[in-house]
Design an enzyme around this catalytic site. Structure first.
Site, PDB file in Angstrom:
ATOM      1  N   ASP A   1     -27.770   8.714 -24.504  1.00  0.00           N
ATOM      2  CA  ASP A   1     -26.822   7.879 -25.261  1.00  0.00           C
ATOM      3  C   ASP A   1     -25.369   8.048 -24.835  1.00  0.00           C
ATOM      4  OD1 ASP A   1     -28.495   6.380 -26.999  1.00  0.00           O
ATOM      5  OD2 ASP A   1     -28.900   8.201 -28.134  1.00  0.00           O
TER       6      ASP A   1
ATOM      7  N   ASP B   1     -32.989   0.308 -26.325  1.00  0.00           N
ATOM      8  CA  ASP B   1     -31.583   0.650 -26.588  1.00  0.00           C
ATOM      9  C   ASP B   1     -30.870   1.165 -25.332  1.00  0.00           C
ATOM     10  OD1 ASP B   1     -33.613   1.138 -28.506  1.00  0.00           O
ATOM     11  OD2 ASP B   1     -32.231   2.101 -29.875  1.00  0.00           O
TER      12      ASP B   1
HETATM   13  N1  GLY Z   1     -30.231   3.663 -30.583  1.00  0.00           N
HETATM   14  C1  GLY Z   1     -30.851   3.858 -31.846  1.00  0.00           C
HETATM   15  C2  GLY Z   1     -30.703   2.739 -32.785  1.00  0.00           C
HETATM   16  O1  GLY Z   1     -30.351   1.636 -32.458  1.00  0.00           O
HETATM   17  O2  GLY Z   1     -30.954   2.979 -33.937  1.00  0.00           O
END
Ligand code: GLY
Length: 393
Positions: A109, A168
């Site tokens: 992330d 994501d």
């Molecule tokens: N990346 C995790 C979410 O969108 O909750």
């Protein structure tokens, strides 16, 4: 008679497409006041505003949580609009509070965590001290790419699978393109393109909805197609569709490869034409949630989608106007009292009604920091695009 019909047709067309402009100054004046209260309530920069606990109190998280960059990023957007020196200082402070995550190789992330605050900060101020932080972060992110598998690993483990990749993850690629340009190291760009190509191949269904989690084998073949945050493995988790749409729109921006534009358009069309998309265009948390219409909305998915559609509308094509107008409708809905908080309420977040992880019973119908971030981004994009002749109707 003919004249009568053309007037009738013109007025029907007008009422179908005319949109009351959003007062961007008013929205930013409110958001600034709300975030000034948020800043007052957060004197400690190790506690990042995230959402609301079930008892209604603020839920703060540490810098290693995937959302830690959104507060600084939102403050940069407020500074971009208001040019207030105090907002610039706050944005810098809350960006630097995440800086140590540049060495974090345990998460995919880092695009969210580092590029949202420092990328915006660098764009707006050219503060050279932000660059090495981001370049180290991009290197850390790249360690999670195994060329034999051909994708960046999202989590270290999911159920019994050791190489899970979530949709994501498309959101981290913009950071790698920036790093390739800044450093001259083409590898960052190659990783982003390989990841996007394999995701395009493996993450999507024939209707262009996406799975949330694809679990890979060490040779790059697919072991399983799953969900973590959606209603079912085969469902269309709303925020996942938004991440995919945003991600492939950025892929087109960065490469000008038409296949990414086609993919973004297909995802947009799936989303906008879905029979379960409500009239206000803010989706339920999953397009296939079992009890629609008695399911929570996800304002965050609405905000991400609005921002992505605004960019997609700039790439032309027969649906450009639909994308623009749908995005405006989404922003109008979010700016209405149905989703937008009153000053000093909602633990000082701007938007209400997001869903983080419903199957995990976490952040269900709460404010969430990234909904605010993409709402502000969408408003800024809207303010630029609404002045273009093709968007004046
Ligand atoms: N990346 C995790 C979410 O969108 O909750």
């Amino acid at each position: 008679m003919k004249h009568y019909f053309s007037i009738l047709f013109a007025s029907l067309t007008f009422s179908a497409f005319a949109q009351t402009p959003i007062d961007v100054d008013k929205e930013f004046a409110f958001a600034t006041k709300q975030y000034e209260l948020m800043l007052k309530a957060h004197p400690d920069t190790t506690k990042f505003p995230q959402s609301t606990n079930p008892d209604g109190t603020i839920r703060d998280m540490k810098s290693d949580w995937w959302c830690s960059g959104f507060f600084g990023g939102s403050l940069w957007y407020l500074y971009e609009r208001t040019k207030a020196p105090a907002m610039k200082d706050a944005a810098h402070k809350w960006s630097m509070a995440v800086a140590k995550e540049q060495y974090n190789t345990g998460t995919h992330d880092l695009g969210f965590m580092l590029y949202c605050p420092f990328g915006n900060g660098y764009r707006l101020t050219k503060n050279e001290s932000y660059k090495p932080i981001m370049l180290t972060g991009a290197k850390s992110l790249s360690t999670r790419f195994d060329p034999k598998v051909g994708v960046i690993k999202s989590w270290n483990k999911f159920q019994n699978y050791m190489y899970p990749v979530i949709i994501d993850n498309m959101m981290n690629l913009e950071f790698l393109f920036w790093a390739a340009r800044e450093s001259g190291n083409k590898q960052f760009r190659d990783i982003a393109i390989t990841h996007a190509d394999n995701t395009l191949k493996n993450h999507f269904r024939p209707d262009y909805s996406s799975y949330h989690v694809i679990c890979y084998n060490p040779d790059g073949t697919v072991a399983a197609k799953k969900t973590a945050q959606g209603a079912a493995d085969g469902s269309a988790w709303a925020r996942g569709q938004a991440w995919g749409l945003y991600g492939y729109t950025v892929m087109y921006r960065e490469t000008k490869d038409k296949k990414y534009l086609d993919q973004a358009r297909h995802i947009a069309d799936f989303y906008l034409n879905h029979p379960n998309l409500p009239a206000d265009k803010i989706p339920f948390w999953d397009f296939n949630a079992p009890n629609i219409p008695n399911e929570e909305r996800d304002a965050s998915a609405g905000a991400i989608t609005a921002s992505a559609l605004l960019e997609l509308s700039t790439y032309g094509g027969p649906s450009a106007k639909t994308y623009y107008q749908s995005a405006v409708k989404m922003l109008q809905s979010l700016a209405s009292p149905a989703y937008k908080a009153n000053l000093g309420e909602n633990n000082n977040f701007i938007l209400k009604h997001s869903v983080g992880h419903k199957p995990g019973k976490s952040e269900v119908d709460t404010p969430i920091i990234y909904a605010d971030y993409y709402f502000l981004e969408g408003l800024l994009r809207y303010d630029t695009l609404r002045k273009k002749p093709e968007n004046k109707s």
